[in-house]
Design a protein around this motif. Structure first.
Motif, PDB file in Angstrom:
ATOM      1  N   HIS A 338      52.876  40.990  29.061  1.00 48.52           N
ATOM      2  CA  HIS A 338      54.158  41.617  29.377  1.00 48.52           C
ATOM      3  C   HIS A 338      55.184  40.915  28.498  1.00 48.52           C
ATOM      4  CE1 HIS A 338      57.652  42.468  32.322  1.00 48.52           C
ATOM      5  NE2 HIS A 338      57.472  43.520  31.524  1.00 48.52           N
ATOM      6  N   GLU A 339      55.711  41.644  27.539  1.00 49.09           N
ATOM      7  CA  GLU A 339      56.488  41.011  26.462  1.00 49.09           C
ATOM      8  C   GLU A 339      57.951  40.730  26.823  1.00 49.09           C
ATOM      9  OE1 GLU A 339      55.721  43.421  22.949  1.00 49.09           O
ATOM     10  OE2 GLU A 339      54.022  42.082  22.517  1.00 49.09           O
ATOM     11  N   GLY A 340      58.291  40.984  28.061  1.00 50.01           N
ATOM     12  CA  GLY A 340      59.661  40.686  28.487  1.00 50.01           C
ATOM     13  C   GLY A 340      59.666  40.389  29.973  1.00 50.01           C
ATOM     14  N   VAL A 341      60.845  40.502  30.567  1.00 51.75           N
ATOM     15  CA  VAL A 341      60.927  40.424  32.025  1.00 51.75           C
ATOM     16  C   VAL A 341      61.509  41.727  32.545  1.00 51.75           C
ATOM     17  CG1 VAL A 341      61.144  37.897  32.252  1.00 51.75           C
ATOM     18  CG2 VAL A 341      63.182  39.281  31.926  1.00 51.75           C
ATOM     19  N   ASP A 342      61.126  42.068  33.755  1.00 52.76           N
ATOM     20  CA  ASP A 342      61.703  43.244  34.405  1.00 52.76           C
ATOM     21  C   ASP A 342      62.713  42.773  35.440  1.00 52.76           C
ATOM     22  OD1 ASP A 342      60.013  44.734  32.890  1.00 52.76           O
ATOM     23  OD2 ASP A 342      58.573  45.153  34.504  1.00 52.76           O
ATOM     24  N   PHE A 343      63.905  43.321  35.341  1.00 53.00           N
ATOM     25  CA  PHE A 343      64.939  42.998  36.327  1.00 53.00           C
ATOM     26  C   PHE A 343      65.092  44.193  37.267  1.00 53.00           C
ATOM     27  CE2 PHE A 343      66.391  40.356  32.707  1.00 53.00           C
ATOM     28  CZ  PHE A 343      66.505  39.122  33.344  1.00 53.00           C
TER      29      PHE A 343
END
Ligand SMILES: [Zn+2]
Length: 483
Positions: A338-343
């Motif tokens: 997962h190449e980022g974060v989910d907000f």
């Protein structure tokens, strides 16, 4: 009437003679007191004057150290008493006095303390704004006066802060200039003159431990309010010092104090500061590259800028629902990075750029849906995906905190959220570690490391001393008024 200098020269010889007859003159003095009660009072006042007048009274002859004004005058009255008193009657005696303003002082109370009794003067000067500003300033300001034996003011001197705009009759504003105000009696009125006073900068240290509020700890450490405010700004990207400091947390500050004639007038710049919040030290050292104050900034002792370049999050209250790293992807149904974060974000939540930069992409992309990509100086890039609407266009310059889009549920998204990525020179990095990255523009300028170390060595030492023994230094730190 004899000239003043010959008067004093004569007096000096008489007084010297009188000293030898010291022990036999008591009766004469009592006699004079009955005949000239007012003049004796003046003479005693004269005898109690400051060292400034001592030099003046003995001039122009060589000062005789054995003849202090106090001794000399009291003996003179005891011997050649009648002639002495007559001479005093003929001579306008000028008393030189200095007082310090105190809280609640008025022009009248201050002038009366200086010996001014003339009602016209008291009334006139009470109406004068500049004279009022002498007593309206901070308590403890020195004011000196020359007052004659009839209670008339000859001369008055004190320090006033004059704002440039005020001198021109305009409004307030700008840094005040410190001047010595001299008010001189012309016999029929008053003349005023203003002499510029040099401001000097001293370095002061304050340290303390938070027991109640930071404000009360700062005050008991003698730290001006403006220094506390500067601390809040210096550490703003790391900690909210008003909210986050707890009982037992400590602070130490090295700061400038601007003085006029040795008296503090206001605090200057914080030069070094340390806050220990729940055992974690945060340090800030002021450094101006190439000695240019305009380039000055606060750095950690390692030479990193204290100011964050990247905001903590593109959303004001973003809760992370899916972190950076390997995970089972519910859309492609396999484990991958997962190449980022989910907000977590309701559709329509405003999305902000986390730093200054230039829009690289603003449009649609497979998987991302509506997406904005922003390039930042130093080889950084941020990605904002699954947006419901986009408010910027490619090529546009944006600033940190600028609104660029609204969050949504477009692309390969399983529910409303913001997918956010952080790239460092082409590689994806955990966005929650973004704050650690410092673009070259915020690092110590190249070639400045040696001078940074030299310039901040003393500050580091002072800070270490201050924070090492907060109680001692807090009490030793000079007390100043909050400004
Ligand atoms: Zn995501």
């Amino acid at each position: 009437m004899p000239s003043r200098s010959s008067f004093f020269a004569t007096q000096r010889l008489r007084w010297a003679a009188a000293r030898r007859e010291l022990l036999t003159a008591g009766d004469a003095a009592r006699q004079v007191l009955r005949a000239h009660p007012k003049r004796v009072a003046v003479a005693v006042g004269f005898a109690l004057m400051s060292s400034g007048i001592a030099a003046y009274a003995i001039a122009p002859g060589t000062p005789d150290p054995a003849l202090s004004p106090r001794v000399t005058l009291s003996i003179a009255l005891q011997t050649d008493a009648a002639a002495q008193a007559q001479a005093l009657d003929d001579q306008p005696v000028v008393l030189y006095r200095t007082t310090q303003t105190s809280r609640g002082d008025t022009v009248q109370s201050m002038l009366k303390r200086l010996g001014v009794t003339d009602p016209v003067t008291l009334r006139q000067l009470s109406r004068d704004g500049q004279i009022r500003s002498l007593v309206g300033a901070d308590a403890g300001t020195d004011i000196s006066a020359e007052v004659d034996s009839t209670g008339h003011l000859r001369k008055l001197q004190g320090h006033v802060a004059v704002r440039a705009a005020a001198l021109q009759g305009g409004g307030a504003g700008g840094e005040p200039e410190w001047k010595q105000l001299t008010l001189t009696s012309s016999g029929v009125g008053w003349s005023k003159s203003f002499t510029p006073l040099a401001l000097r900068t001293q370095t002061r240290i304050a340290a303390g431990e938070v027991r109640g509020t930071l404000g009360s700890a700062a005050r008991s450490a003698g730290m001006p309010g403006s220094v506390t405010n500067q601390l809040a700004r210096i550490f703003a990207d790391r900690i909210n010092i008003q909210r986050d400091l707890r009982r037992g947390d400590r602070f130490a500050v090295v700061y400038e104090m601007i003085t006029v004639d040795g008296r503090p007038v206001r605090a200057g710049r914080v030069l070094a500061a340390e806050i220990v919040n729940r055992g974690n030290p945060l340090q800030a050292l002021w450094f101006a590259p190439r000695g240019d104050a305009k380039l000055g900034a606060y750095y950690t002792p390692q030479g990193n800028s204290l100011n964050r370049v990247f905001l903590a999050s593109p959303l004001p209250y973003g809760k992370v629902t899916s972190p950076f790293g390997m995970r089972f992807d519910p859309v492609v149904k396999r484990t991958q990075l997962h190449e980022g974060v989910d907000f977590q974000a309701a559709i329509g939540t405003p999305v902000r750029s986390v730093a200054d930069g230039r829009v690289i992409k603003a449009g649609q992309e497979t998987g991302y849906g509506n997406v904005v990509k922003i390039g930042h100086p130093g080889g950084f890039e941020t990605v904002y995906a699954h947006l419901s609407s986009i408010e910027v266009r490619p090529g546009q310059q944006v600033t940190a905190g600028q609104r660029i889009a609204k969050s949504g549920n477009t692309g390969w998204s399983t529910g409303p959220h913001l997918h956010f990525e952080f790239h460092v020179r082409g590689k994806v990095v955990n966005p929650l570690k973004m704050a650690q990255y410092v673009p070259p523009s915020h690092a110590l300028p190249a070639g400045e490391r040696a001078s940074f170390m030299a310039a901040t060595a003393v500050l580091s030492t002072q800070l270490a001393q201050a924070s090492g023994s907060p109680a001692r230094l807090a009490s030793a730190a000079p007390t100043t008024q909050a400004d």
